[in-house]
Design an enzyme around this catalytic site. Structure first.
Site, PDB file in Angstrom:
ATOM      1  CE1 TYR A 272       7.177   8.612  -1.835  1.00  0.00           C
ATOM      2  CE2 TYR A 272       8.633   9.152  -3.668  1.00  0.00           C
ATOM      3  CZ  TYR A 272       8.066   8.219  -2.816  1.00  0.00           C
ATOM      4  OH  TYR A 272       8.409   6.893  -2.943  1.00  0.00           O
TER       5      TYR A 272
ATOM      6  CB  SER B 147      12.040   6.734  -4.042  1.00  0.00           C
ATOM      7  OG  SER B 147      11.559   7.270  -5.244  1.00  0.00           O
TER       8      SER B 147
ATOM      9  NE  ARG C 151       9.169   9.282 -13.144  1.00  0.00           N
ATOM     10  CZ  ARG C 151       9.254  10.584 -13.465  1.00  0.00           C
ATOM     11  NH1 ARG C 151       9.970  10.962 -14.512  1.00  0.00           N
ATOM     12  NH2 ARG C 151       8.627  11.485 -12.741  1.00  0.00           N
TER      13      ARG C 151
ATOM     14  CG  PHE D 200       1.177   5.021  -8.974  1.00  0.00           C
ATOM     15  CD1 PHE D 200       2.151   5.877  -8.480  1.00  0.00           C
ATOM     16  CD2 PHE D 200       0.373   4.344  -8.077  1.00  0.00           C
ATOM     17  CE1 PHE D 200       2.323   6.046  -7.116  1.00  0.00           C
ATOM     18  CE2 PHE D 200       0.538   4.503  -6.711  1.00  0.00           C
ATOM     19  CZ  PHE D 200       1.517   5.355  -6.220  1.00  0.00           C
TER      20      PHE D 200
ATOM     21  NE  ARG E 158       3.366  13.997 -11.043  1.00  0.00           N
ATOM     22  CZ  ARG E 158       3.724  12.774 -10.750  1.00  0.00           C
ATOM     23  NH1 ARG E 158       4.948  12.534 -10.325  1.00  0.00           N
ATOM     24  NH2 ARG E 158       2.868  11.776 -10.881  1.00  0.00           N
TER      25      ARG E 158
ATOM     26  CB  THR F   6      -2.430  -3.408   2.391  1.00  0.00           C
ATOM     27  OG1 THR F   6      -1.925  -2.111   2.759  1.00  0.00           O
ATOM     28  CG2 THR F   6      -2.899  -4.134   3.635  1.00  0.00           C
TER      29      THR F   6
ATOM     30  NE  ARG G 104      -4.302  -1.704 -12.987  1.00  0.00           N
ATOM     31  CZ  ARG G 104      -5.090  -1.937 -11.960  1.00  0.00           C
ATOM     32  NH1 ARG G 104      -4.678  -1.651 -10.734  1.00  0.00           N
ATOM     33  NH2 ARG G 104      -6.284  -2.481 -12.115  1.00  0.00           N
ATOM     34  CE  LYS G 105      -5.185   9.493 -15.466  1.00  0.00           C
ATOM     35  NZ  LYS G 105      -4.810  10.867 -15.069  1.00  0.00           N
TER      36      LYS G 105
ATOM     37  CD  GLU H 230       9.866  11.090  -8.128  1.00  0.00           C
ATOM     38  OE1 GLU H 230       9.592  12.251  -7.836  1.00  0.00           O
ATOM     39  OE2 GLU H 230       9.958  10.699  -9.308  1.00  0.00           O
TER      40      GLU H 230
ATOM     41  N   GLY I  56      -1.305  13.945 -18.011  1.00  0.00           N
ATOM     42  CA  GLY I  56      -0.537  15.182 -17.858  1.00  0.00           C
ATOM     43  C   GLY I  56       0.631  15.221 -18.835  1.00  0.00           C
TER      44      GLY I  56
ATOM     45  CB  ALA J  97       4.362   1.493   5.652  1.00  0.00           C
TER      46      ALA J  97
HETATM   47  P1  NAP Z   1       1.761   1.523  -2.193  1.00  0.00           P
HETATM   48  O1  NAP Z   1       1.158   0.502  -3.090  1.00  0.00           O
HETATM   49  O2  NAP Z   1       1.225   2.910  -2.192  1.00  0.00           O
HETATM   50  O3  NAP Z   1       1.695   0.957  -0.683  1.00  0.00           O
HETATM   51  C1  NAP Z   1       1.977   1.759   0.435  1.00  0.00           C
HETATM   52  C2  NAP Z   1       1.707   0.984   1.692  1.00  0.00           C
HETATM   53  O4  NAP Z   1       2.015   1.802   2.850  1.00  0.00           O
HETATM   54  C3  NAP Z   1       0.262   0.515   1.875  1.00  0.00           C
HETATM   55  O5  NAP Z   1       0.284  -0.793   2.390  1.00  0.00           O
HETATM   56  C4  NAP Z   1      -0.269   1.495   2.921  1.00  0.00           C
HETATM   57  O6  NAP Z   1      -1.325   0.978   3.681  1.00  0.00           O
HETATM   58  C5  NAP Z   1       0.962   1.655   3.797  1.00  0.00           C
HETATM   59  N1  NAP Z   1       0.910   2.836   4.689  1.00  0.00           N
HETATM   60  C6  NAP Z   1       0.808   4.123   4.315  1.00  0.00           C
HETATM   61  N2  NAP Z   1       0.811   4.908   5.411  1.00  0.00           N
HETATM   62  C7  NAP Z   1       0.934   4.104   6.501  1.00  0.00           C
HETATM   63  C8  NAP Z   1       0.996   4.325   7.911  1.00  0.00           C
HETATM   64  N3  NAP Z   1       0.937   5.545   8.437  1.00  0.00           N
HETATM   65  N4  NAP Z   1       1.151   3.257   8.744  1.00  0.00           N
HETATM   66  C9  NAP Z   1       1.202   2.018   8.221  1.00  0.00           C
HETATM   67  N5  NAP Z   1       1.132   1.733   6.912  1.00  0.00           N
HETATM   68  C10 NAP Z   1       0.997   2.771   6.053  1.00  0.00           C
HETATM   69  O7  NAP Z   1       3.345   1.633  -2.465  1.00  0.00           O
HETATM   70  P2  NAP Z   1       4.344   0.632  -3.268  1.00  0.00           P
HETATM   71  O8  NAP Z   1       4.354   1.008  -4.698  1.00  0.00           O
HETATM   72  O9  NAP Z   1       4.068  -0.767  -2.846  1.00  0.00           O
HETATM   73  O10 NAP Z   1       5.744   1.119  -2.685  1.00  0.00           O
HETATM   74  C11 NAP Z   1       6.305   0.526  -1.499  1.00  0.00           C
HETATM   75  C12 NAP Z   1       7.366   1.448  -0.934  1.00  0.00           C
HETATM   76  O11 NAP Z   1       8.397   1.660  -1.895  1.00  0.00           O
HETATM   77  C13 NAP Z   1       6.897   2.854  -0.563  1.00  0.00           C
HETATM   78  O12 NAP Z   1       7.655   3.271   0.561  1.00  0.00           O
HETATM   79  C14 NAP Z   1       7.247   3.706  -1.768  1.00  0.00           C
HETATM   80  O13 NAP Z   1       7.404   5.062  -1.392  1.00  0.00           O
HETATM   81  C15 NAP Z   1       8.543   3.056  -2.167  1.00  0.00           C
HETATM   82  N6  NAP Z   1       8.915   3.126  -3.585  1.00  0.00           N
HETATM   83  C16 NAP Z   1       8.057   2.711  -4.540  1.00  0.00           C
HETATM   84  C17 NAP Z   1       8.460   2.684  -5.867  1.00  0.00           C
HETATM   85  C18 NAP Z   1       7.550   2.199  -6.961  1.00  0.00           C
HETATM   86  O14 NAP Z   1       7.840   2.472  -8.149  1.00  0.00           O
HETATM   87  N7  NAP Z   1       6.500   1.439  -6.659  1.00  0.00           N
HETATM   88  C19 NAP Z   1       9.757   3.116  -6.209  1.00  0.00           C
HETATM   89  C20 NAP Z   1      10.620   3.520  -5.193  1.00  0.00           C
HETATM   90  C21 NAP Z   1      10.198   3.508  -3.877  1.00  0.00           C
HETATM   91  P3  NAP Z   1      -2.891   1.223   3.317  1.00  0.00           P
HETATM   92  O15 NAP Z   1      -3.294   0.033   2.490  1.00  0.00           O
HETATM   93  O16 NAP Z   1      -3.520   1.271   4.657  1.00  0.00           O
HETATM   94  O17 NAP Z   1      -2.983   2.523   2.549  1.00  0.00           O
HETATM   95  O1  F7E Z   2       4.277   9.389 -12.590  1.00  0.00           O
HETATM   96  C1  F7E Z   2       3.761  11.618 -15.521  1.00  0.00           C
HETATM   97  C2  F7E Z   2       4.151  12.284 -14.212  1.00  0.00           C
HETATM   98  O2  F7E Z   2       2.750   8.966 -10.655  1.00  0.00           O
HETATM   99  C3  F7E Z   2       5.245   9.085 -13.563  1.00  0.00           C
HETATM  100  C4  F7E Z   2       5.965   6.297  -7.189  1.00  0.00           C
HETATM  101  O3  F7E Z   2       5.898   4.893  -7.055  1.00  0.00           O
HETATM  102  O4  F7E Z   2       7.813   6.131  -8.706  1.00  0.00           O
HETATM  103  C5  F7E Z   2       6.505   6.642  -8.555  1.00  0.00           C
HETATM  104  O5  F7E Z   2       6.512   8.060  -8.689  1.00  0.00           O
HETATM  105  C6  F7E Z   2       5.351  10.219 -14.575  1.00  0.00           C
HETATM  106  C7  F7E Z   2       5.492  11.622 -13.958  1.00  0.00           C
HETATM  107  O6  F7E Z   2       5.083   7.936 -10.717  1.00  0.00           O
HETATM  108  C8  F7E Z   2       0.141  11.529 -15.612  1.00  0.00           C
HETATM  109  O7  F7E Z   2       4.209  13.713 -14.365  1.00  0.00           O
HETATM  110  C9  F7E Z   2       1.750  12.142 -16.940  1.00  0.00           C
HETATM  111  O8  F7E Z   2       6.505  12.324 -14.627  1.00  0.00           O
HETATM  112  O9  F7E Z   2       3.357   7.047 -12.192  1.00  0.00           O
HETATM  113  P1  F7E Z   2       3.774   8.291 -11.528  1.00  0.00           P
HETATM  114  P2  F7E Z   2       6.265   8.805 -10.076  1.00  0.00           P
HETATM  115  O10 F7E Z   2       5.825  10.173  -9.745  1.00  0.00           O
HETATM  116  O11 F7E Z   2       7.452   8.651 -10.962  1.00  0.00           O
HETATM  117  C10 F7E Z   2       8.773   6.614  -7.759  1.00  0.00           C
HETATM  118  C11 F7E Z   2      10.090   5.947  -8.031  1.00  0.00           C
HETATM  119  C12 F7E Z   2       8.302   6.521  -6.355  1.00  0.00           C
HETATM  120  O12 F7E Z   2       9.102   6.359  -5.432  1.00  0.00           O
HETATM  121  C13 F7E Z   2       6.872   6.853  -6.094  1.00  0.00           C
HETATM  122  O13 F7E Z   2       6.442   6.298  -4.840  1.00  0.00           O
HETATM  123  O14 F7E Z   2       4.156  10.251 -15.334  1.00  0.00           O
HETATM  124  N1  F7E Z   2       2.313  11.665 -15.798  1.00  0.00           N
HETATM  125  N2  F7E Z   2       0.403  12.086 -16.850  1.00  0.00           N
HETATM  126  C14 F7E Z   2       1.351  11.285 -14.954  1.00  0.00           C
HETATM  127  N3  F7E Z   2       1.395  10.731 -13.727  1.00  0.00           N
HETATM  128  C15 F7E Z   2       0.223  10.407 -13.122  1.00  0.00           C
HETATM  129  N4  F7E Z   2       0.246   9.827 -11.900  1.00  0.00           N
HETATM  130  N5  F7E Z   2      -0.989  10.667 -13.737  1.00  0.00           N
HETATM  131  C16 F7E Z   2      -1.075  11.222 -14.979  1.00  0.00           C
HETATM  132  O15 F7E Z   2      -2.175  11.430 -15.500  1.00  0.00           O
END
Ligand code: NAP
Ligand code: F7E
Length: 321
Positions: free
Chosen positions: A146, A122, A214, A185, A275, A9, A188-189, A124, A208, A78
Site C-alpha cells: 500500500y 498518505s 500514530r 481499522f 503485520r 462512498t 473503529r475496531k 504510510e 495486534g 478512491a
Molecule cells: P475508504 O473509507 O476505504 O474509502 C475508499 C473508497 O475508494 C471507497 O469509496 C471505495 O468504494 C473506493 N474505491 C476503491 N476501489 C475503487 C475502484 N477500483 N474504483 C472506484 N472506487 C474505488 O478510505 P478513506 O479512509 O475514506 O480514505 C480516502 C483516501 O485517502 C484513500 O485513497 C486512502 O488511501 C487515503 N488515505 C486515508 C487516510 C486515513 O487515515 N483515512 C490517510 C491517508 C490517506 P467502495 O465503497 O465501492 O468500496
Molecule cells: O492500523 C495497529 C497496526 O489499520 C494502525 C489507513 O487509513 O492510515 C491507515 O493505515 C496501527 C497499525 O491504520 C490492530 O499494526 C494493532 O500499526 O488502523 P490501521 P494504518 O495501517 O495506519 C494510513 C495513513 C492510510 O493511508 C491507510 O489508508 O494499529 N493495530 N492491532 C491494528 N490495526 C488493525 N487494523 N487491526 C488490529 O487489530
C-alpha cells in the site's frame, strides 16, 4: 462550482461531499459497479448529489466521466485503503492506488488541463521513518505494498504538475478517523469493541501490535485541508497531521476508560493482526499547511476517541432495541 469525488462512498468522500454541498458545490460522485449497492455513508445526501459509475481500473470510463461533467475540481480519494489487504492483493492495490492515479491524471490532461486535482497521499509513505516529525521534505521508506503504491501516486501527481502545468496537489494525510471509519481499522475496531462489551454483546477484543504509534486526527478537519489546497494560486504538497503521537494502547486505555472499564480485563493480543512489516511511529509536522492554508484542527485526540465511542454506543443501543 462542480466537483468530482472518487471514493465518495468512503469515510473521507462522505465528509468531503457534506462540506462541499454546504459551500454550494454541485457534486458528482464516482462509484464502481457492484451487485449490492452500499451507500451507507452518503444515504443522507444521495438526493443532493449525482452518482455515476466508473472505475479506477477502466481508463475510458474515467475519460468519459470527466468529458461529460467537466468538473472544476477533482478529488481522487478512491483506493484500496486497508494496509493488511495490500500484502494479500499487492497487484490489485498497485492497479488502484498507483496506476489508478495516472489514469485520473491522463483523463484531466486529455480533457482539460485547467481542472484542479487532489491526490490522497498518505503518511504510510514515510513507513520506516527517516526523521521525527515527518514533513514534506522527509524521505519516503514505505513498509507495505500500500505504502509503495501511494509513493507512486504521489510522484506521478508531482510529475503531471511539473510536466503539464496541471494544478495537481498531493495531500500527505496522517491517520484520520471518525464514527464513519471502516470497522477493520484499529480505532473503529476498538470503539466498536468497547461499545459491544459495554452493552454485554461481547467479552473480549483481539488486537495486534499495541505499541505502534500514530498521529490520529478527525476526518472532518482533514477534508477541509483538501479543499483549501485546491483554492491556492499555486499547487503543492502538504502534510496534514496533528503533530501528536499516541500508541494503540493509549487509544485503547482512553476508549475503555470513557465507559468506566479497565481494558486489561478485555483486550487480548492475536498474532493474526500483526503485520509482516510494521510502521512503528508516525508524527507529522503540518507547519506548511498551517502557514499557507491557514488550516487548523477543531477536534483533539481525547475528543476524537470519545466521539467515536459515543457514536458506536448509540448505534448499537438503537440496533439492539
Ligand atoms: P475508504 O473509507 O476505504 O474509502 C475508499 C473508497 O475508494 C471507497 O469509496 C471505495 O468504494 C473506493 N474505491 C476503491 N476501489 C475503487 C475502484 N477500483 N474504483 C472506484 N472506487 C474505488 O478510505 P478513506 O479512509 O475514506 O480514505 C480516502 C483516501 O485517502 C484513500 O485513497 C486512502 O488511501 C487515503 N488515505 C486515508 C487516510 C486515513 O487515515 N483515512 C490517510 C491517508 C490517506 P467502495 O465503497 O465501492 O468500496
Ligand atoms: O492500523 C495497529 C497496526 O489499520 C494502525 C489507513 O487509513 O492510515 C491507515 O493505515 C496501527 C497499525 O491504520 C490492530 O499494526 C494493532 O500499526 O488502523 P490501521 P494504518 O495501517 O495506519 C494510513 C495513513 C492510510 O493511508 C491507510 O489508508 O494499529 N493495530 N492491532 C491494528 N490495526 C488493525 N487494523 N487491526 C488490529 O487489530
Amino acid at each position: 462550482m462542480r466537483a468530482l469525488i472518487t471514493g465518495i462512498t468512503g469515510q473521507d468522500g462522505s465528509y468531503l461531499a457534506d462540506m462541499l454541498l454546504e459551500k454550494g458545490y454541485e457534486i458528482i460522485g464516482m462509484v464502481r459497479r457492484s451487485s449490492t449497492e452500499s451507500f451507507e455513508r452518503i444515504n443522507h445526501i444521495k438526493d443532493a448529489i449525482t452518482l455515476i459509475q466508473a472505475d479506477l481500473l477502466d481508463q475510458l470510463s474515467i475519460v468519459n466521466l470527466i468529458e461529460e461533467f467537466r468538473p472544476a475540481e477533482v478529488y481522487n480519494l478512491a483506493a484500496q485503503s486497508f494496509v493488511p489487504t495490500s500484502w494479500n492483493q499487492p497487484v490489485l492495490t498497485g492497479e488502484f492506488d498507483a496506476i489508478g492515479v495516472t489514469r485520473m491524471l491522463e483523463a484531466i490532461k486529455l480533457v482539460d488541463k485547467k481542472i484542479r486535482f487532489y491526490q490522497a497521499s498518505s503518511s504510510e509513505m514515510f513507513g520506516k521513518v527517516q526523521e521525527v516529525p515527518q514533513s514534506e521534505t522527509t524521505p519516503f521508506h514505505p513498509r507495505s505494498p500500500y505504502g509503495v503504491a501511494k509513493v507512486y501516486g504521489h510522484w506521478i501527481t508531482v510529475n503531471y504538475r511539473e510536466s503539464y502545468n496541471i494544478h495537481a496537489n498531493s495531500g500527505i494525510l496522517f491517520n484520520h478517523e471518525s464514527p464513519r471509519r471502516g470497522l477493520e481499522f484499529v480505532t473503529r475496531k476498538i470503539t466498536h469493541g468497547v461499545a459491544r462489551i459495554k452493552l454485554g454483546l461481547a467479552d473480549q477484543l483481539a488486537l495486534g501490535n499495541l505499541d505502534a504509534k500514530r498521529d490520529w486526527g478527525f476526518a472532518g478537519d482533514y477534508v477541509r485541508a483538501m479543499w483549501l489546497m485546491l483554492q491556492q494560486d499555486k499547487p503543492g504538497d502538504y502534510v496534514i497531521a496533528t503533530g501528536e503521537t499516541h500508541s494503540v494502547e493509549d487509544f485503547v486505555k482512553l476508549a475503555f476508560g470513557h465507559v468506566d472499564l479497565d481494558y486489561r480485563q478485555y483486550v487480548v493480543t492475536d498474532p493474526r493482526f500483526v503485520r509482516p512489516a510494521e510502521v512503528d511511529l508516525l508524527q507529522g509536522d503540518a507547519s506548511r499547511a498551517r502557514k499557507n492554508l491557514k488550516w487548523e484542527l477543531t477536534v483533539d485526540f481525547e475528543q476524537l476517541v470519545k466521539m467515536m465511542v459515543d457514536a458506536d454506543l448509540e448505534r448499537l443501543a438503537t440496533a439492539v432495541k
